[in-house]
Design a protein around this motif. Structure first.
Motif, short mmCIF file in Angstrom:
data_model
loop_
_atom_site.label_atom_id
_atom_site.label_comp_id
_atom_site.label_asym_id
_atom_site.label_seq_id
_atom_site.Cartn_x
_atom_site.Cartn_y
_atom_site.Cartn_z
N ALA A 58 8.18 -53.92 -28.41
CA ALA A 58 7.63 -52.82 -29.21
C ALA A 58 8.70 -51.79 -29.57
N ALA A 59 9.72 -51.65 -28.74
CA ALA A 59 10.76 -50.65 -28.96
C ALA A 59 12.07 -51.14 -28.36
N TYR A 60 13.17 -50.63 -28.92
CA TYR A 60 14.48 -51.13 -28.50
C TYR A 60 15.55 -50.10 -28.82
N ALA A 61 16.62 -50.10 -27.99
CA ALA A 61 17.82 -49.31 -28.28
C ALA A 61 19.00 -49.92 -27.54
N ARG A 62 20.21 -49.68 -28.10
CA ARG A 62 21.44 -50.08 -27.42
C ARG A 62 22.04 -48.84 -26.76
N LEU A 63 22.59 -49.03 -25.57
CA LEU A 63 23.20 -47.95 -24.81
C LEU A 63 24.65 -48.31 -24.51
N PHE A 64 25.56 -47.37 -24.76
CA PHE A 64 26.98 -47.63 -24.58
C PHE A 64 27.62 -46.61 -23.65
N ASP A 65 28.48 -47.09 -22.79
CA ASP A 65 29.30 -46.21 -21.98
C ASP A 65 30.33 -45.53 -22.89
N ALA A 66 30.89 -44.44 -22.42
CA ALA A 66 31.93 -43.73 -23.18
C ALA A 66 33.07 -44.69 -23.50
N GLY A 67 33.58 -44.59 -24.73
CA GLY A 67 34.70 -45.40 -25.15
C GLY A 67 34.34 -46.77 -25.70
N LYS A 68 33.07 -47.14 -25.66
CA LYS A 68 32.65 -48.45 -26.15
C LYS A 68 32.26 -48.42 -27.63
N SER A 69 31.55 -47.38 -28.03
CA SER A 69 31.16 -47.22 -29.42
C SER A 69 31.78 -45.93 -29.98
N TYR A 70 31.57 -44.86 -29.25
CA TYR A 70 32.18 -43.55 -29.53
C TYR A 70 32.97 -43.13 -28.29
N GLU A 71 33.67 -42.02 -28.42
CA GLU A 71 34.39 -41.46 -27.28
C GLU A 71 33.41 -41.09 -26.16
N GLN A 72 32.21 -40.67 -26.54
CA GLN A 72 31.18 -40.28 -25.60
C GLN A 72 30.22 -41.44 -25.35
N VAL A 73 29.39 -41.29 -24.32
CA VAL A 73 28.25 -42.19 -24.12
C VAL A 73 27.45 -42.16 -25.41
N SER A 74 26.81 -43.27 -25.79
CA SER A 74 26.07 -43.26 -27.05
C SER A 74 24.84 -44.16 -27.00
N ILE A 75 23.95 -43.86 -27.92
CA ILE A 75 22.71 -44.61 -28.10
C ILE A 75 22.69 -45.06 -29.56
N GLY A 76 22.31 -46.32 -29.79
CA GLY A 76 22.26 -46.81 -31.16
C GLY A 76 21.16 -47.83 -31.35
N ARG A 77 20.98 -48.24 -32.61
CA ARG A 77 19.96 -49.23 -33.01
C ARG A 77 18.59 -48.87 -32.44
N VAL A 78 18.26 -47.60 -32.52
CA VAL A 78 16.97 -47.09 -32.03
C VAL A 78 15.88 -47.56 -33.00
N VAL A 79 14.90 -48.31 -32.49
CA VAL A 79 13.91 -48.89 -33.39
C VAL A 79 12.58 -49.10 -32.67
N VAL A 80 11.50 -48.83 -33.39
CA VAL A 80 10.14 -49.11 -32.93
C VAL A 80 9.52 -50.10 -33.91
N SER A 81 8.90 -51.12 -33.39
CA SER A 81 8.25 -52.12 -34.22
C SER A 81 7.18 -51.47 -35.09
N PRO A 82 7.08 -51.87 -36.37
CA PRO A 82 6.04 -51.31 -37.23
C PRO A 82 4.63 -51.45 -36.64
N LYS A 83 4.39 -52.51 -35.87
CA LYS A 83 3.07 -52.72 -35.26
C LYS A 83 2.74 -51.67 -34.19
N TYR A 84 3.76 -50.98 -33.67
CA TYR A 84 3.54 -50.06 -32.56
C TYR A 84 3.88 -48.61 -32.91
N ARG A 85 3.95 -48.31 -34.17
CA ARG A 85 4.24 -46.93 -34.58
C ARG A 85 2.97 -46.08 -34.53
N ARG A 86 3.16 -44.78 -34.56
CA ARG A 86 2.09 -43.79 -34.55
C ARG A 86 1.41 -43.63 -33.19
N TYR A 87 2.10 -44.07 -32.14
CA TYR A 87 1.58 -43.90 -30.78
C TYR A 87 2.52 -43.07 -29.93
#
Length: 147
Positions: A58-87
């Motif tokens: 229903a929902a998903y995100a990628r989590l990165f340690d510092a230096g892997k995507s950005y210099e800082q810790v980061s969160i990316g590809r944040v997504v909620v399935s259309p079937k599970y929105r509005r909750y």
């Protein structure tokens, strides 16, 4: 909802397939954005999966340690399935993502590349805009940092 966080190599094939399918459904098809979603950044990431009671992703995100995507810790590809929105699942997903970053990497600043129209949403979690709008795949984005 059941939340699971795994490094890439611990993902089951069915989990990997489901997360790639969801990302494609939303980022490529729904947002009509032709881009290379499989970008070589899945392997160094932790993957946060939000599973509905029936086992759907229903929902998903990628989590990165510092230096892997950005210099800082980061969160990316944040997504909620259309079937599970509005909750309120987007809020729950971000709360889980921030908490998991703190657990995995220790409390520290978190950086994101956010779609501009979601700026107020991310500000509600303490993220602050860091620079001007830039285009990524013809969608307005901004970098944001949660100190």
């Amino acid at each position: 909802m059941r939340w699971i966080t795994k490094p890439f190599h611990d993902l089951a094939l069915t989990e990997l397939y489901a997360l790639l399918q969801l990302r494609s459904e939303v980022f490529v098809v729904e947002q009509t954005c032709v881009f290379q979603d499989i970008d070589g950044q899945d392997e160094p990431a932790y993957h946060l999966l939000g599973l509905a009671e029936n086992g759907d992703l229903a929902a998903y995100a990628r989590l990165f340690d510092a230096g892997k995507s950005y210099e800082q810790v980061s969160i990316g590809r944040v997504v909620v399935s259309p079937k599970y929105r509005r909750y309120g699942l987007g809020r729950e997903l971000m709360q889980q993502a921030i908490a998991q970053c703190d657990t995995l990497f220790g409390p520290q600043p978190i950086k994101i590349g956010a779609q501009y129209y979601l700026r107020a949403f991310y500000q509600s979690f303490g993220f602050e805009q860091q620079d001007d709008i830039y285009l990524e795949d013809d969608i307005e984005h901004i970098h944001m940092l949660r100190p």
